[in-house]
Design a protein around this motif. Structure first.
Motif, mmCIF file in Angstrom:
data_model
loop_
_atom_site.group_PDB
_atom_site.id
_atom_site.type_symbol
_atom_site.label_atom_id
_atom_site.label_comp_id
_atom_site.label_asym_id
_atom_site.label_seq_id
_atom_site.Cartn_x
_atom_site.Cartn_y
_atom_site.Cartn_z
ATOM 1 N N GLU A 1 12.492 88.198 -11.036
ATOM 2 C CA GLU A 1 12.351 88.230 -9.676
ATOM 3 C C GLU A 1 11.315 87.331 -9.066
ATOM 4 O O GLU A 1 11.167 86.441 -8.103
ATOM 5 N N PHE A 2 10.105 87.620 -9.800
ATOM 6 C CA PHE A 2 8.823 86.572 -9.533
ATOM 7 C C PHE A 2 9.155 85.116 -9.948
ATOM 8 O O PHE A 2 8.647 84.179 -9.475
ATOM 9 N N GLU A 3 9.951 85.007 -11.081
ATOM 10 C CA GLU A 3 10.315 83.516 -11.698
ATOM 11 C C GLU A 3 10.990 82.978 -10.473
ATOM 12 O O GLU A 3 10.738 81.619 -10.477
ATOM 13 N N LYS B 1 9.936 79.505 -8.697
ATOM 14 C CA LYS B 1 10.971 78.231 -8.355
ATOM 15 C C LYS B 1 11.285 77.810 -7.071
ATOM 16 O O LYS B 1 11.182 76.872 -6.718
ATOM 17 N N TYR B 2 11.322 78.848 -6.254
ATOM 18 C CA TYR B 2 11.490 78.467 -4.749
ATOM 19 C C TYR B 2 10.369 77.972 -4.322
ATOM 20 O O TYR B 2 10.628 76.981 -3.506
ATOM 21 N N SER B 3 9.172 78.510 -4.359
ATOM 22 C CA SER B 3 8.069 78.035 -3.834
ATOM 23 C C SER B 3 7.765 76.596 -4.111
ATOM 24 O O SER B 3 7.518 75.580 -3.581
ATOM 25 N N GLU C 1 3.350 80.928 -4.581
ATOM 26 C CA GLU C 1 3.159 80.667 -6.067
ATOM 27 C C GLU C 1 1.863 81.264 -6.503
ATOM 28 O O GLU C 1 1.889 81.845 -7.771
ATOM 29 N N ASP C 2 0.857 81.339 -5.595
ATOM 30 C CA ASP C 2 -0.452 82.268 -6.108
ATOM 31 C C ASP C 2 0.046 83.704 -6.209
ATOM 32 O O ASP C 2 -0.599 84.232 -7.363
ATOM 33 N N LEU C 3 0.967 84.009 -5.714
ATOM 34 C CA LEU C 3 1.377 85.452 -5.723
ATOM 35 C C LEU C 3 1.863 85.835 -7.145
ATOM 36 O O LEU C 3 1.607 86.767 -7.677
ATOM 37 N N CYS C 4 2.740 84.793 -7.465
ATOM 38 C CA CYS C 4 3.498 84.817 -8.965
ATOM 39 C C CYS C 4 2.192 84.890 -9.798
ATOM 40 O O CYS C 4 2.281 85.611 -10.930
ATOM 41 N N GLY C 5 1.363 83.989 -9.822
ATOM 42 C CA GLY C 5 0.264 83.968 -10.509
ATOM 43 C C GLY C 5 -0.811 85.274 -10.642
ATOM 44 O O GLY C 5 -1.021 85.630 -11.858
ATOM 45 N N LYS C 6 -0.737 86.070 -9.631
ATOM 46 C CA LYS C 6 -1.471 87.240 -9.735
ATOM 47 C C LYS C 6 -0.667 88.367 -10.573
ATOM 48 O O LYS C 6 -1.188 89.114 -11.300
ATOM 49 N N ARG C 7 0.571 88.158 -10.545
ATOM 50 C CA ARG C 7 1.451 89.113 -11.208
ATOM 51 C C ARG C 7 1.278 88.685 -12.569
ATOM 52 O O ARG C 7 1.410 89.779 -13.505
#
Length: 415
Positions: free
Chosen positions: A187-189, A193-195, A283-289
């Protein structure tokens, strides 16, 4: 992610009503900007401050403290506020700040960050930034955000105590964790990808618009040449003079109106730029995850190592150092080592349990916030694109009217 209007989720400090936010109880505006100078030795440091005005519209709301406020803030203070919110609410899609310098410029003088038009656009964008935060059901109730709006010196002193030295390290961890993490979340990937795809699309759109707007601007400016020629010509032709003079004025109006048109267009383009930077927030949100996932994986590897060490102790295997030195552990020593490693295993299991809880909580809140962002994005971008089209139609109609007036001037020439 239920859609019921009375939906509530549990936060660490209080129940959060997802139908309520600060913006329902307070008017917030960034109404003015002012250029200031700080003399430092022989160097004059110029900077811009912005007047943040607040007015309580609901005095019964328990979180607000002051009825009316006027506070001057520098851009750097808005940056500090955003850094604080990103750190305190890592699962939130924190709105981006307006750009420090022009990107995708059109006019040659657009690199001047003290340009009045640029400052005014930034002022409007900073107001939007505060409205975005104040419309969030959780983040808007943060005590530091409320203090930012209502206490000038109090907030400055408090923000220093929080410590932002760690922010740069956290940013680096986010960048490196994505490379080192073994197990990604689909889901985060998909969000990542979307961002990146959105950043690419909006960047291309803004780049094309920049080139197109510059060409239109130059063509309109060239119309002043027509105006000059027709004005000079009117002095030569006796019967045609008045009509030619009016035609020259109409061409001058085309040239003079080009800058006003671009200023209006830039305000709309700023809204597209906001969502270009919003994509970076996703994208930063995904990095935090990834940082949370990496910490979990490292603790699992550590626990695996401790369990392997325990097995060796139970099997009576000596360490490499013990074998080289020819020493053999006594039963008491083995028991001490076993007790120690079992304690570490217990601590490792507790750490993993906490990591998993934090990761689950982060995912639940982050996906809910992303869903809310996506709904708002569709409405915002639809309105922005409609405004852009309306502006183009307005300018086309104005151009058509001008050319119709020029035609009437020619038809009025006596023959």
């Amino acid at each position: 992610m239920a859609e019921s209007s009375d939906r509530r989720i549990e936060d660490k400090e209080y129940d959060v009503d997802l139908t309520d936010c600060l913006l329902h109880h307070m008017d917030i505006s960034v109404s003015e900007s002012e250029k200031r100078t700080t003399p430092a030795l022989n160097i004059r440091d110029c900077y811009t401050v912005y007047l943040v005005e607040t007015r309580i519209t609901d005095n019964s709301w328990e979180i607000t403290e002051h009825g009316l406020g006027q506070i001057w803030r520098r851009y750097s203070e808005f940056e500090q506020l955003r850094h604080y919110l990103c750190s305190t609410y890592p699962w939130a899609v924190v709105p981006p700040l307006p750009e420090k310098k022009h990107s995708f410029p059109v006019l040659g003088n657009s690199n001047d960050t003290f340009d009045p038009d640029f400052i005014d656009r930034r002022r409007a964008a900073l107001e939007t930034f505060l409205h975005r935060i104040a419309s969030h059901p959780i983040v808007s109730k943060d005590s530091m955000f409320l203090m930012f709006l209502q206490e000038e010196e109090g907030w400055r002193n408090s923000i220093k105590d929080i410590g932002y030295v760690q922010l740069a390290e956290d940013k680096f961890k986010c960048l490196s964790a994505g490379v080192r993490v073994k197990h990604s979340d689909p889901e985060f990937e998909q969000i990542r990808k979307y961002s990146r795809a959105v950043q690419g699309s909006l960047s291309n759109l803004l780049r094309i618009r920049s080139r197109a707007a510059l060409r239109i601007y130059n063509v309109h400016k060239l119309s002043s040449g027509y105006g000059k020629v027709f004005s000079e010509w009117s002095a030569i032709e006796k019967e045609m003079g008045d009509s030619l003079q009016r035609i020259g004025h109409f061409f001058d109006s085309i040239a003079s109106g080009s800058e006003t048109f671009l200023e209006e267009e830039e305000h709309i383009i700023d809204q597209l730029k906001e969502y270009l930077h919003f994509a970076s927030s996703l994208e930063d949100l995904c990095g935090k995850r990834d940082v949370l996932q990496l910490e979990l994986e490292q603790n699992r590897e550590s626990l695996k190592s401790k369990r392997s060490e325990k097995e060796k102790i139970l099997q009576g295997k000596s360490s490499l150092v013990s074998r080289l030195l020819g020493s053999i552990d006594s039963e008491e020593t083995k028991n001490m080592r076993l007790t120690s490693v079992e304690q570490k295993i217990h601590e490792g299991q507790e750490s993993i349990f906490q990591n998993e809880e934090v990761l689950r909580d982060f995912k639940t809140k982050a996906l809910a916030d992303v869903e809310s962002f996506q709904k708002r994005k569709v409405a915002d971008l639809t309105e922005t694109l409609e405004d852009f089209i309306k502006l183009q139609i307005k300018m086309a109609r104005k151009g058509l009217q001008t050319w119709s007036n020029i035609k009437d001037c020619i038809n009025s020439i006596p023959t």
